[in-house]
Design a protein around this motif. Structure first.
Motif, PDB file in Angstrom:
ATOM      1  N   LEU A  50       0.828  -1.206   0.000  1.00 30.40           N
ATOM      2  CA  LEU A  50       0.000   0.000   0.000  1.00 30.40           C
ATOM      3  C   LEU A  50       0.863   1.255   0.000  1.00 30.40           C
ATOM      4  CD1 LEU A  50      -2.867  -1.061   2.410  1.00 30.40           C
ATOM      5  CD2 LEU A  50      -3.026  -0.673  -0.054  1.00 30.40           C
ATOM      6  N   ASP A  51       1.987   1.240   0.719  1.00 28.86           N
ATOM      7  CA  ASP A  51       2.898   2.386   0.697  1.00 28.86           C
ATOM      8  C   ASP A  51       3.470   2.610  -0.699  1.00 28.86           C
ATOM      9  OD1 ASP A  51       2.479   2.901   3.372  1.00 28.86           O
ATOM     10  OD2 ASP A  51       4.311   1.894   4.035  1.00 28.86           O
ATOM     11  N   ASP A  57       0.614   5.464  -7.545  1.00 25.79           N
ATOM     12  CA  ASP A  57      -0.707   5.757  -8.099  1.00 25.79           C
ATOM     13  C   ASP A  57      -1.678   6.045  -6.956  1.00 25.79           C
ATOM     14  OD1 ASP A  57      -2.953   6.028  -9.620  1.00 25.79           O
ATOM     15  OD2 ASP A  57      -2.899   4.007 -10.486  1.00 25.79           O
ATOM     16  N   ILE A  58      -1.748   7.309  -6.550  1.00 26.48           N
ATOM     17  CA  ILE A  58      -2.544   7.687  -5.378  1.00 26.48           C
ATOM     18  C   ILE A  58      -4.029   7.447  -5.606  1.00 26.48           C
ATOM     19  CG2 ILE A  58      -2.751  10.100  -6.039  1.00 26.48           C
ATOM     20  CD1 ILE A  58      -2.256   8.821  -2.455  1.00 26.48           C
ATOM     21  N   TYR A  61      -4.778   3.801  -4.939  1.00 31.63           N
ATOM     22  CA  TYR A  61      -4.709   3.589  -3.490  1.00 31.63           C
ATOM     23  C   TYR A  61      -6.005   4.036  -2.825  1.00 31.63           C
ATOM     24  CZ  TYR A  61      -3.482   4.446   1.378  1.00 31.63           C
ATOM     25  OH  TYR A  61      -3.485   4.476   2.741  1.00 31.63           O
ATOM     26  N   ARG A  62      -6.473   5.221  -3.189  1.00 29.56           N
ATOM     27  CA  ARG A  62      -7.709   5.738  -2.594  1.00 29.56           C
ATOM     28  C   ARG A  62      -8.900   4.861  -2.928  1.00 29.56           C
ATOM     29  NH1 ARG A  62      -6.243  11.903  -4.084  1.00 29.56           N
ATOM     30  NH2 ARG A  62      -4.902  12.311  -2.289  1.00 29.56           N
ATOM     31  N   ALA A  63      -8.915   4.296  -4.130  1.00 29.27           N
ATOM     32  CA  ALA A  63     -10.008   3.402  -4.513  1.00 29.27           C
ATOM     33  C   ALA A  63     -10.003   2.134  -3.657  1.00 29.27           C
ATOM     34  CB  ALA A  63      -9.892   3.041  -5.990  1.00 29.27           C
ATOM     35  N   ILE A  64      -8.817   1.627  -3.352  1.00 28.96           N
ATOM     36  CA  ILE A  64      -8.715   0.423  -2.514  1.00 28.96           C
ATOM     37  C   ILE A  64      -9.144   0.729  -1.083  1.00 28.96           C
ATOM     38  CG2 ILE A  64      -7.074  -1.189  -1.469  1.00 28.96           C
ATOM     39  CD1 ILE A  64      -5.562  -1.137  -4.139  1.00 28.96           C
ATOM     40  N   ILE A  65      -8.674   1.849  -0.562  1.00 29.75           N
ATOM     41  CA  ILE A  65      -9.019   2.235   0.807  1.00 29.75           C
ATOM     42  C   ILE A  65     -10.508   2.541   0.931  1.00 29.75           C
ATOM     43  CG2 ILE A  65      -8.599   3.965   2.615  1.00 29.75           C
ATOM     44  CD1 ILE A  65      -6.342   1.963   2.243  1.00 29.75           C
ATOM     45  N   ALA A  66     -11.116   3.056  -0.142  1.00 28.29           N
ATOM     46  CA  ALA A  66     -12.539   3.420  -0.113  1.00 28.29           C
ATOM     47  C   ALA A  66     -13.443   2.191  -0.028  1.00 28.29           C
ATOM     48  CB  ALA A  66     -12.895   4.237  -1.344  1.00 28.29           C
ATOM     49  N   GLN A  67     -12.929   1.017  -0.360  1.00 31.15           N
ATOM     50  CA  GLN A  67     -13.728  -0.201  -0.260  1.00 31.15           C
ATOM     51  C   GLN A  67     -13.875  -0.573   1.207  1.00 31.15           C
ATOM     52  OE1 GLN A  67     -11.775  -3.164  -2.588  1.00 31.15           O
ATOM     53  NE2 GLN A  67     -12.247  -2.172  -4.527  1.00 31.15           N
ATOM     54  N   LYS A  68     -14.990  -0.206   1.776  1.00 29.60           N
ATOM     55  CA  LYS A  68     -15.212  -0.384   3.221  1.00 29.60           C
ATOM     56  C   LYS A  68     -15.212  -1.848   3.652  1.00 29.60           C
ATOM     57  CE  LYS A  68     -15.580   3.927   4.149  1.00 29.60           C
ATOM     58  NZ  LYS A  68     -14.563   4.622   4.876  1.00 29.60           N
ATOM     59  N   GLU A  69     -15.598  -2.749   2.740  1.00 32.90           N
ATOM     60  CA  GLU A  69     -15.679  -4.153   3.155  1.00 32.90           C
ATOM     61  C   GLU A  69     -14.317  -4.771   3.414  1.00 32.90           C
ATOM     62  OE1 GLU A  69     -15.843  -4.219  -1.393  1.00 32.90           O
ATOM     63  OE2 GLU A  69     -17.010  -3.204   0.110  1.00 32.90           O
ATOM     64  N   LEU A  70     -13.246  -4.156   2.919  1.00 35.01           N
ATOM     65  CA  LEU A  70     -11.917  -4.674   3.200  1.00 35.01           C
ATOM     66  C   LEU A  70     -11.442  -4.312   4.600  1.00 35.01           C
ATOM     67  CD1 LEU A  70      -9.991  -4.029  -0.133  1.00 35.01           C
ATOM     68  CD2 LEU A  70     -10.878  -6.162   0.745  1.00 35.01           C
TER      69      LEU A  70
END
Length: 74
Positions: A50-51, A57-58, A61-70
């Protein structure tokens, strides 16, 4: 973020490699230091990836973090 068992199973099926649940195993077997070390290594690997993604590609990264189910947060 607290997930119930059904939500966890659904997330593991969607994103996980297998059906092994290391955290539940460690709760039942608190002296299993080898598994604890392996879990810490996996979490560290995810953090490093993630770092790397933050630097390269920020938006991804934001799209992955935005997935609340993870349940991933910075």
């Amino acid at each position: 973020m607290h997930l119930n068992s059904d939500e966890k199973v659904e997330i593991f099926e969607k994103y996980g490699k297998g059906k092994t649940h290391l955290t539940e195993h460690l709760r039942a077997n608190h002296k299993d230091y080898t598994t604890a070390r392996a879990l810490k290594a996996l979490v560290g690997k995810r953090r490093r990836l993630l770092d790397y993604l933050i630097r390269k590609d920020i938006n991804r990264y934001r799209a992955i973090i935005a997935q609340k189910e993870l349940g991933i947060r910075k």
